[in-house]
Design a protein around this motif. Structure first.
Motif, PDB file in Angstrom:
ATOM      1  N   ALA A   3       1.667  -3.853 -12.683  1.00  0.00           N
ATOM      2  CA  ALA A   3       2.309  -2.530 -12.720  1.00  0.00           C
ATOM      3  C   ALA A   3       1.521  -1.573 -11.839  1.00  0.00           C
ATOM      4  O   ALA A   3       0.728  -0.756 -12.310  1.00  0.00           O
ATOM      5  N   ALA A   4       1.746  -1.674 -10.540  1.00  0.00           N
ATOM      6  CA  ALA A   4       0.904  -0.977  -9.565  1.00  0.00           C
ATOM      7  C   ALA A   4       0.990   0.537  -9.702  1.00  0.00           C
ATOM      8  O   ALA A   4       0.033   1.242  -9.380  1.00  0.00           O
ATOM      9  N   ARG A   5       2.109   1.049 -10.173  1.00  0.00           N
ATOM     10  CA  ARG A   5       2.246   2.491 -10.370  1.00  0.00           C
ATOM     11  C   ARG A   5       1.887   2.912 -11.797  1.00  0.00           C
ATOM     12  O   ARG A   5       1.341   3.992 -12.011  1.00  0.00           O
ATOM     13  N   HIS A   6       2.211   2.074 -12.767  1.00  0.00           N
ATOM     14  CA  HIS A   6       2.166   2.507 -14.163  1.00  0.00           C
ATOM     15  C   HIS A   6       1.128   1.791 -15.022  1.00  0.00           C
ATOM     16  O   HIS A   6       1.127   1.940 -16.241  1.00  0.00           O
ATOM     17  N   TYR A   7       0.239   1.014 -14.399  1.00  0.00           N
ATOM     18  CA  TYR A   7      -0.731   0.254 -15.188  1.00  0.00           C
ATOM     19  C   TYR A   7      -1.619   1.185 -16.017  1.00  0.00           C
ATOM     20  O   TYR A   7      -1.766   1.007 -17.224  1.00  0.00           O
ATOM     21  N   ASP A   8      -2.201   2.192 -15.381  1.00  0.00           N
ATOM     22  CA  ASP A   8      -3.113   3.080 -16.101  1.00  0.00           C
ATOM     23  C   ASP A   8      -2.388   3.837 -17.209  1.00  0.00           C
ATOM     24  O   ASP A   8      -2.939   4.057 -18.294  1.00  0.00           O
ATOM     25  N   GLU A   9      -1.162   4.222 -16.947  1.00  0.00           N
ATOM     26  CA  GLU A   9      -0.405   5.012 -17.911  1.00  0.00           C
ATOM     27  C   GLU A   9       0.002   4.205 -19.141  1.00  0.00           C
ATOM     28  O   GLU A   9      -0.012   4.717 -20.261  1.00  0.00           O
ATOM     29  N   GLU A  41       0.832  -1.200   0.000  1.00  0.00           N
ATOM     30  CA  GLU A  41       0.000   0.000   0.000  1.00  0.00           C
ATOM     31  C   GLU A  41       0.867   1.251   0.000  1.00  0.00           C
ATOM     32  O   GLU A  41       0.603   2.214  -0.738  1.00  0.00           O
ATOM     33  N   ALA A  42       1.925   1.244   0.813  1.00  0.00           N
ATOM     34  CA  ALA A  42       2.822   2.404   0.879  1.00  0.00           C
ATOM     35  C   ALA A  42       3.509   2.637  -0.459  1.00  0.00           C
ATOM     36  O   ALA A  42       3.702   3.790  -0.885  1.00  0.00           O
ATOM     37  N   TYR A  43       3.876   1.558  -1.141  1.00  0.00           N
ATOM     38  CA  TYR A  43       4.520   1.649  -2.462  1.00  0.00           C
ATOM     39  C   TYR A  43       3.601   2.345  -3.459  1.00  0.00           C
ATOM     40  O   TYR A  43       4.049   3.170  -4.271  1.00  0.00           O
ATOM     41  N   GLN A  44       2.313   2.037  -3.407  1.00  0.00           N
ATOM     42  CA  GLN A  44       1.355   2.649  -4.339  1.00  0.00           C
ATOM     43  C   GLN A  44       1.012   4.083  -3.933  1.00  0.00           C
ATOM     44  O   GLN A  44       0.962   4.980  -4.775  1.00  0.00           O
ATOM     45  N   VAL A  45       0.780   4.297  -2.654  1.00  0.00           N
ATOM     46  CA  VAL A  45       0.399   5.624  -2.171  1.00  0.00           C
ATOM     47  C   VAL A  45       1.526   6.634  -2.426  1.00  0.00           C
ATOM     48  O   VAL A  45       1.267   7.797  -2.769  1.00  0.00           O
ATOM     49  N   ALA A  46       2.766   6.204  -2.276  1.00  0.00           N
ATOM     50  CA  ALA A  46       3.898   7.110  -2.479  1.00  0.00           C
ATOM     51  C   ALA A  46       3.915   7.663  -3.896  1.00  0.00           C
ATOM     52  O   ALA A  46       4.322   8.812  -4.124  1.00  0.00           O
ATOM     53  N   TYR A  47       3.468   6.857  -4.848  1.00  0.00           N
ATOM     54  CA  TYR A  47       3.479   7.294  -6.247  1.00  0.00           C
ATOM     55  C   TYR A  47       2.211   8.057  -6.611  1.00  0.00           C
ATOM     56  O   TYR A  47       2.274   9.155  -7.183  1.00  0.00           O
ATOM     57  N   HIS A  48       1.071   7.490  -6.285  1.00  0.00           N
ATOM     58  CA  HIS A  48      -0.196   8.078  -6.727  1.00  0.00           C
ATOM     59  C   HIS A  48      -0.616   9.284  -5.903  1.00  0.00           C
ATOM     60  O   HIS A  48      -1.247  10.207  -6.411  1.00  0.00           O
ATOM     61  N   GLU A  49      -0.275   9.295  -4.617  1.00  0.00           N
ATOM     62  CA  GLU A  49      -0.699  10.384  -3.742  1.00  0.00           C
ATOM     63  C   GLU A  49       0.480  11.198  -3.198  1.00  0.00           C
ATOM     64  O   GLU A  49       0.293  12.090  -2.385  1.00  0.00           O
ATOM     65  N   LYS A  50       1.686  10.862  -3.664  1.00  0.00           N
ATOM     66  CA  LYS A  50       2.900  11.569  -3.251  1.00  0.00           C
ATOM     67  C   LYS A  50       3.064  11.598  -1.733  1.00  0.00           C
ATOM     68  O   LYS A  50       3.513  12.580  -1.143  1.00  0.00           O
ATOM     69  N   ASP A  51       2.672  10.488  -1.111  1.00  0.00           N
ATOM     70  CA  ASP A  51       2.736  10.387   0.348  1.00  0.00           C
ATOM     71  C   ASP A  51       3.752   9.308   0.718  1.00  0.00           C
ATOM     72  O   ASP A  51       3.526   8.121   0.486  1.00  0.00           O
TER      73      ASP A  51
END
Length: 417
Positions: free
Chosen positions: A355-361, A264-274
């Motif tokens: 691709a938890a960070r880049h799937y949509d892109e 969750e932290a790995y995804q939140v850090a990218y998508h929410e800059k947290d």
């Protein structure tokens, strides 16, 4: 292409492929972890796919631990321990938000790819065995990473594999005494430093398992009960991990909770800059420390060292890998599907983690693409093609433990995680 040529093409693919045969130590650990995953899914609300992804990281960890050596240890005075880390910082201290640079012991990216690709095949093989699916998995030759053969239904899955762990638990040895130095005539404890573990073969090695308790991260030390032959028995970690986790639901639940929070932290850090969760700094591709300490080292070129750079991105999340994977799957399909009638050919991207960070892109706009061959070069609509023109999926599946996108019934049926 005639029927004989089709047979030649298919036979050449299989002749060049090498059957993946799990070693006993790989098989035993994978089976133990898979059983724990399905038990956890029954006892808790954790999806089995998340548990499988977490377990795969432990399997990869066993492979990484084969390369533990005397050098590369970090002395942590705050925990009076020697630690063998897999990101560029003291993992015990970063759990409380303190960054102390120490060079990671992660294998080179090329070795990571080779190891994780093989172990993902091993893991899938044991999952198929557990579900009584009599499939054979082969390591293919360029451009095929792996080939999965369903002999009963005459199906061949040709796949591009991109796999890498989210997190690798550090190794730790408690120091019986503080490590000291003589400074200006006084004996002082040394700060965080690179040290040799000269007594490695007789050390009581532990896993450093981060545990979230009462709102903060703490370190739990799990003894691996190593033996004196650690430096010659390179598969020692497989057996030790199997021993400590077999039937130990409580320990597995602790690890699974940590892994879920890290994901969750790995995804939140990218998508929410947290980046506020300290466990984030033990995940791969976490980047540069934030805030960066004044003594954090600069790179030899420009900028500063990262805690873990993008080359170690999780699962299929490295952008170069995604782009290459898309091309490879298209190439596999274009060179096999139109010419072959001997087998039902499927093509897919396969990973441990999507691709938890880049799937949509990179993938959302392509996941439902279909294609056809138009030798006239004139067709603008499907209706302008011959009515018998075959249409093929770009991806019959984008497959991972954490997220699946199947466009094929066989893949939907056999890759349910």
């Amino acid at each position: 292409m005639g029927e004989n040529q089709e047979s030649i093409w298919a036979n050449q693919i299989l002749d060049k492929a090498q059957l993946v045969m799990p070693e006993t130590h790989e098989q035993n650990l994978a089976d133990t972890l898979i059983d724990l995953c399905y038990n956890a899914a029954k006892r808790t609300n954790v999806p089995v796919g998340i548990a499988l992804a977490a377990s795969f990281d432990l399997l990869v960890g066993a492979e990484y631990y084969r390369n533990v050596i005397n050098r590369g240890w970090c002395y942590c005075p705050e925990h009076q321990s020697l630690i063998f880390p897999y990101t560029n910082t003291c993992p015990a201290c970063v759990l409380s938000g303190k960054f102390h640079f120490h060079r990671s012991n992660k294998p080179e990216s090329g070795k990571i790819g080779t190891a994780t690709s093989r172990l993902l095949c091993v893991f899938l093989d044991r999952l198929f065995v557990k579900s009584s699916r009599n499939f054979k998995i082969f390591k293919g030759s360029e451009p095929i990473d792996i080939l999965i053969h369903d002999e009963q239904k005459n199906i061949m899955l040709l796949a591009e594999v991109k796999a890498a762990p989210l997190i690798t638990l550090p190794l730790l040895v408690r120091s019986e005494e503080k490590i000291t130095d003589l400074v200006d005539g006084e004996i002082v404890e040394i700060p965080h430093s690179a040290v040799d573990n000269s007594s490695l073969s007789s050390s009581n090695i532990c896993l450093l398992l981060p545990v979230f308790h009462d709102g903060s991260w703490q370190s739990k030390f799990v003894e691996l009960q190593t033996k004196d032959d650690i430096l010659t028995n390179t598969i020692w970690a497989y057996g030790q991990l199997e021993n400590i986790f077999r039937g130990n639901n409580d320990l597995f639940d602790l690890y699974l909770d940590t892994w879920k929070r890290a994901f969750e932290a790995y995804q939140v850090a990218y998508h929410e800059k947290d980046r506020s969760s300290n466990i984030f700094w033990l995940t791969n591709a976490c980047g540069q420390p934030e805030p960066r300490p004044v003594d954090w080292p600069a790179r030899s070129g420009t900028g500063y060292e990262s805690v873990s750079d993008g080359k170690t991105s999780v699962g299929m999340d490295r952008t170069d890998d995604i782009k290459k994977g898309i091309y490879q799957v298209l190439k596999l399909g274009a060179e096999s599907k139109p010419i072959n009638q001997q087998y039902q050919i499927k093509t897919a991207l396969i990973s441990n983690i999507h691709a938890a960070r880049h799937y949509d892109e990179y993938l959302t706009s392509l996941q439902d693409v279909v294609w056809a061959l138009d030798e006239t070069g004139l067709a603008k609509k499907a209706g302008e093609l011959d009515s018998e023109t075959p249409i093929y999926n770009l991806f019959d599946g984008i497959i991972s433990f954490t997220r699946n996108h199947p466009r094929d019934e066989w893949i939907r049926e056999n890759f349910q995680f």
